[in-house]
Design a protein around this motif. Structure first.
Motif, PDB file in Angstrom:
ATOM      1  N   LEU A 114      56.603  47.471 -16.665  1.00  0.00           N
ATOM      2  CA  LEU A 114      56.254  48.881 -16.911  1.00  0.00           C
ATOM      3  C   LEU A 114      56.296  49.693 -15.620  1.00  0.00           C
ATOM      4  O   LEU A 114      56.680  50.857 -15.609  1.00  0.00           O
ATOM      5  N   LYS A 115      55.893  49.052 -14.511  1.00  0.00           N
ATOM      6  CA  LYS A 115      55.818  49.774 -13.225  1.00  0.00           C
ATOM      7  C   LYS A 115      57.193  50.188 -12.708  1.00  0.00           C
ATOM      8  O   LYS A 115      57.290  51.026 -11.812  1.00  0.00           O
ATOM      9  N   LYS A 116      58.242  49.598 -13.270  1.00  0.00           N
ATOM     10  CA  LYS A 116      59.602  49.990 -12.855  1.00  0.00           C
ATOM     11  C   LYS A 116      60.006  51.326 -13.463  1.00  0.00           C
ATOM     12  O   LYS A 116      61.024  51.895 -13.101  1.00  0.00           O
ATOM     13  N   PHE A 117      59.215  51.800 -14.437  1.00  0.00           N
ATOM     14  CA  PHE A 117      59.551  53.063 -15.105  1.00  0.00           C
ATOM     15  C   PHE A 117      58.589  54.160 -14.646  1.00  0.00           C
ATOM     16  O   PHE A 117      57.436  53.873 -14.293  1.00  0.00           O
ATOM     17  N   PRO A 118      59.056  55.423 -14.667  1.00  0.00           N
ATOM     18  CA  PRO A 118      58.154  56.521 -14.280  1.00  0.00           C
ATOM     19  C   PRO A 118      57.177  56.880 -15.399  1.00  0.00           C
ATOM     20  O   PRO A 118      57.208  57.982 -15.949  1.00  0.00           O
ATOM     21  N   VAL A 119      56.341  55.921 -15.768  1.00  0.00           N
ATOM     22  CA  VAL A 119      55.306  56.166 -16.777  1.00  0.00           C
ATOM     23  C   VAL A 119      53.950  56.053 -16.098  1.00  0.00           C
ATOM     24  O   VAL A 119      53.827  55.410 -15.057  1.00  0.00           O
ATOM     25  N   GLU A 120      52.970  56.684 -16.705  1.00  0.00           N
ATOM     26  CA  GLU A 120      51.584  56.473 -16.248  1.00  0.00           C
ATOM     27  C   GLU A 120      51.034  55.300 -17.035  1.00  0.00           C
ATOM     28  O   GLU A 120      51.202  55.246 -18.260  1.00  0.00           O
ATOM     29  N   ILE A 121      50.372  54.405 -16.334  1.00  0.00           N
ATOM     30  CA  ILE A 121      49.770  53.267 -17.027  1.00  0.00           C
ATOM     31  C   ILE A 121      48.260  53.444 -16.964  1.00  0.00           C
ATOM     32  O   ILE A 121      47.700  53.601 -15.873  1.00  0.00           O
ATOM     33  N   ILE A 122      47.624  53.469 -18.118  1.00  0.00           N
ATOM     34  CA  ILE A 122      46.159  53.534 -18.136  1.00  0.00           C
ATOM     35  C   ILE A 122      45.668  52.191 -18.664  1.00  0.00           C
ATOM     36  O   ILE A 122      46.032  51.785 -19.775  1.00  0.00           O
ATOM     37  N   MET A 123      44.870  51.507 -17.851  1.00  0.00           N
ATOM     38  CA  MET A 123      44.356  50.202 -18.276  1.00  0.00           C
ATOM     39  C   MET A 123      42.893  50.344 -18.674  1.00  0.00           C
ATOM     40  O   MET A 123      42.060  50.753 -17.865  1.00  0.00           O
ATOM     41  N   THR A 124      42.603  50.038 -19.942  1.00  0.00           N
ATOM     42  CA  THR A 124      41.220  50.117 -20.401  1.00  0.00           C
ATOM     43  C   THR A 124      41.018  49.172 -21.578  1.00  0.00           C
ATOM     44  O   THR A 124      41.900  49.040 -22.426  1.00  0.00           O
ATOM     45  N   GLY A 125      39.886  48.507 -21.625  1.00  0.00           N
ATOM     46  CA  GLY A 125      39.610  47.567 -22.712  1.00  0.00           C
ATOM     47  C   GLY A 125      39.959  46.148 -22.318  1.00  0.00           C
ATOM     48  O   GLY A 125      40.845  45.928 -21.498  1.00  0.00           O
ATOM     49  N   GLU A 126      39.236  45.200 -22.921  1.00  0.00           N
ATOM     50  CA  GLU A 126      39.466  43.789 -22.583  1.00  0.00           C
ATOM     51  C   GLU A 126      40.689  43.239 -23.312  1.00  0.00           C
ATOM     52  O   GLU A 126      41.649  42.834 -22.678  1.00  0.00           O
ATOM     53  N   ASN A 127      40.631  43.257 -24.652  1.00  0.00           N
ATOM     54  CA  ASN A 127      41.729  42.674 -25.431  1.00  0.00           C
ATOM     55  C   ASN A 127      42.674  43.723 -25.989  1.00  0.00           C
ATOM     56  O   ASN A 127      43.875  43.567 -25.947  1.00  0.00           O
ATOM     57  N   SER A 128      42.086  44.787 -26.562  1.00  0.00           N
ATOM     58  CA  SER A 128      42.967  45.878 -26.985  1.00  0.00           C
ATOM     59  C   SER A 128      42.494  47.150 -26.291  1.00  0.00           C
ATOM     60  O   SER A 128      41.413  47.177 -25.696  1.00  0.00           O
ATOM     61  N   VAL A 129      43.315  48.174 -26.367  1.00  0.00           N
ATOM     62  CA  VAL A 129      43.010  49.403 -25.635  1.00  0.00           C
ATOM     63  C   VAL A 129      41.691  49.994 -26.155  1.00  0.00           C
ATOM     64  O   VAL A 129      41.497  50.127 -27.366  1.00  0.00           O
ATOM     65  N   ASN A 130      40.794  50.341 -25.239  1.00  0.00           N
ATOM     66  CA  ASN A 130      39.520  50.968 -25.623  1.00  0.00           C
ATOM     67  C   ASN A 130      39.787  52.470 -25.822  1.00  0.00           C
ATOM     68  O   ASN A 130      39.954  53.213 -24.857  1.00  0.00           O
ATOM     69  N   ILE A 131      39.866  52.870 -27.091  1.00  0.00           N
ATOM     70  CA  ILE A 131      40.306  54.250 -27.341  1.00  0.00           C
ATOM     71  C   ILE A 131      39.241  55.285 -26.957  1.00  0.00           C
ATOM     72  O   ILE A 131      39.582  56.414 -26.634  1.00  0.00           O
ATOM     73  N   LYS A 132      37.956  54.887 -26.974  1.00  0.00           N
ATOM     74  CA  LYS A 132      36.917  55.852 -26.555  1.00  0.00           C
ATOM     75  C   LYS A 132      37.097  56.189 -25.081  1.00  0.00           C
ATOM     76  O   LYS A 132      37.103  57.357 -24.682  1.00  0.00           O
ATOM     77  N   SER A 133      37.257  55.145 -24.267  1.00  0.00           N
ATOM     78  CA  SER A 133      37.396  55.424 -22.831  1.00  0.00           C
ATOM     79  C   SER A 133      38.752  56.065 -22.541  1.00  0.00           C
ATOM     80  O   SER A 133      38.870  56.911 -21.649  1.00  0.00           O
ATOM     81  N   LEU A 134      39.767  55.717 -23.343  1.00  0.00           N
ATOM     82  CA  LEU A 134      41.071  56.370 -23.164  1.00  0.00           C
ATOM     83  C   LEU A 134      40.935  57.877 -23.431  1.00  0.00           C
ATOM     84  O   LEU A 134      41.431  58.706 -22.659  1.00  0.00           O
ATOM     85  N   MET A 135      40.233  58.228 -24.502  1.00  0.00           N
ATOM     86  CA  MET A 135      40.067  59.645 -24.851  1.00  0.00           C
ATOM     87  C   MET A 135      39.325  60.381 -23.730  1.00  0.00           C
ATOM     88  O   MET A 135      39.654  61.511 -23.383  1.00  0.00           O
ATOM     89  N   ASN A 136      38.330  59.698 -23.192  1.00  0.00           N
ATOM     90  CA  ASN A 136      37.570  60.271 -22.086  1.00  0.00           C
ATOM     91  C   ASN A 136      38.465  60.529 -20.879  1.00  0.00           C
ATOM     92  O   ASN A 136      38.436  61.603 -20.268  1.00  0.00           O
ATOM     93  N   ASN A 137      39.300  59.566 -20.580  1.00  0.00           N
ATOM     94  CA  ASN A 137      40.254  59.665 -19.479  1.00  0.00           C
ATOM     95  C   ASN A 137      41.230  60.828 -19.718  1.00  0.00           C
ATOM     96  O   ASN A 137      41.537  61.595 -18.805  1.00  0.00           O
ATOM     97  N   LEU A 138      41.695  60.979 -20.969  1.00  0.00           N
ATOM     98  CA  LEU A 138      42.658  62.048 -21.274  1.00  0.00           C
ATOM     99  C   LEU A 138      42.021  63.420 -21.074  1.00  0.00           C
ATOM    100  O   LEU A 138      42.660  64.350 -20.579  1.00  0.00           O
ATOM    101  N   SER A 139      40.749  63.547 -21.455  1.00  0.00           N
ATOM    102  CA  SER A 139      40.027  64.820 -21.259  1.00  0.00           C
ATOM    103  C   SER A 139      40.022  65.217 -19.790  1.00  0.00           C
ATOM    104  O   SER A 139      40.226  66.376 -19.449  1.00  0.00           O
ATOM    105  N   LYS A 140      39.795  64.220 -18.935  1.00  0.00           N
ATOM    106  CA  LYS A 140      39.768  64.492 -17.492  1.00  0.00           C
ATOM    107  C   LYS A 140      41.135  64.940 -16.984  1.00  0.00           C
ATOM    108  O   LYS A 140      41.242  65.626 -15.981  1.00  0.00           O
ATOM    109  N   ARG A 141      42.191  64.527 -17.676  1.00  0.00           N
ATOM    110  CA  ARG A 141      43.556  64.942 -17.302  1.00  0.00           C
ATOM    111  C   ARG A 141      43.945  66.252 -17.974  1.00  0.00           C
ATOM    112  O   ARG A 141      45.118  66.586 -18.030  1.00  0.00           O
ATOM    113  N   LYS A 142      42.961  66.929 -18.556  1.00  0.00           N
ATOM    114  CA  LYS A 142      43.198  68.216 -19.239  1.00  0.00           C
ATOM    115  C   LYS A 142      44.097  68.067 -20.462  1.00  0.00           C
ATOM    116  O   LYS A 142      44.810  69.002 -20.835  1.00  0.00           O
TER     117      LYS A 142
END
Ligand SMILES: NC(=O)c1ccc[n+]([C@@H]2O[C@H](COP(=O)([O-])OP(=O)(O)OC[C@H]3O[C@@H](n4cnc5c(N)ncnc54)[C@H](OP(=O)(O)O)[C@@H]3O)[C@@H](O)[C@H]2O)c1
Length: 218
Positions: A114-142
């Motif tokens: 993934l790092k070879k591509f110009p994408v943003e990688i957000i890592m959150t959650g142990e096994n699957s993506v933690n959508i609550k913390s992802l949503m929180n992170n997105l808010s901070k990014r406006k």
């Protein structure tokens, strides 16, 4: 005070029996007029979000094409970073802002891929993506509005965690049937009707043979 999560709209085209794809993954339910409506909506939101199965099945672009307008940021929930390098999403990520949300379970190999591509990688959650913390992170990014375009497993997570504000459903004139066909909401489901979120039907719009229903949470 900063809002802790963006405004979330769930959107899907369903058959009259509530399916969003056949058992083989054919999800071409929408009509031209409905696509124009959806793309107009896409042009007004900050981000579109889908799950990794939708990428594997449909290989969507998730851009604005049927109307003129800006492309929202594309967000893919992909805990283990399995998105194919030749997917349309990765192949166009130099032109359209793209976030791949992964969990801590991702392998080093897939993270390096993934790092070879110009994408943003957000890592959150142990096994699957933690959508609550992802949503929180997105808010901070406006990122203030997110259009969740499925599939059924992702829709369930947003509904179960009460992380949505509106639902836009297009009822298409098809019947799919079959226990292996994906429904609008997958997951375990609620065991009692009382546990369902309360919804208000705001508008009904007829697009020829299709109906667009707009619900908000009561
Ligand atoms: N008609 C329509 O409007 C429409 C729209 C979209 C999709 N579809 C159809 O829906 C089908 C796919 O639906 P689906 O239910 O199989 O899969 P999905 O919702 O597209 O993707 C689910 C996958 O996303 C990953 N994920 C990561 N974190 C997650 C989280 N916190 N919550 C939920 N998922 C998370 C999981 O895999 P990992 O844990 O491995 O990351 C999970 O298995 C396709 O056939 C597609 O064509 C139809």
């Amino acid at each position: 005070m900063e809002k802790s999560r963006p405004h979330v709209i769930l959107s899907a085209a369903i058959s009259i029996d509530g399916k969003i794809a056949t058992r083989l993954g054919d999800s071409k339910l929408s009509s031209k007029k409905d696509k124009i409506r959806l793309h107009r909506l896409r042009s007004k939101v900050d981000a579109i979000l889908v799950g990794k199965n939708t990428i594997h099945r449909d290989d969507p672009l998730l851009t604005v094409r049927y109307v003129k307008g800006k492309n929202p940021t594309r967000i893919i929930l992909d805990s283990q970073g399995t998105i194919p390098v030749n997917s349309k999403i990765l192949q166009t990520c130099n032109k359209v802002p793209t976030i791949i949300a992964v969990s801590k379970k991702i392998s080093k190999v897939n993270l390096q891929k993934l790092k070879k591509f110009p994408v943003e990688i957000i890592m959150t959650g142990e096994n699957s993506v933690n959508i609550k913390s992802l949503m929180n992170n997105l808010s901070k990014r406006k990122i203030n509005t997110v259009l969740v375009e499925g599939g059924g497993t992702v829709n369930w997570q947003f509904i179960q965690n009460n992380l949505f504000d509106e639902i836009l459903i297009t009822i298409t004139p098809f019947i799919i049937g079959g226990i292996d066909a994906i429904t609008f909401v997958q997951g375990r489901g609620f065991d009692k009707i009382i546990k369902s979120p309360r919804l208000r039907l705001n508008t009904i719009k007829r697009l020829e043979n299709y109906l667009v229903l707009h619900y908000t949470k009561v």
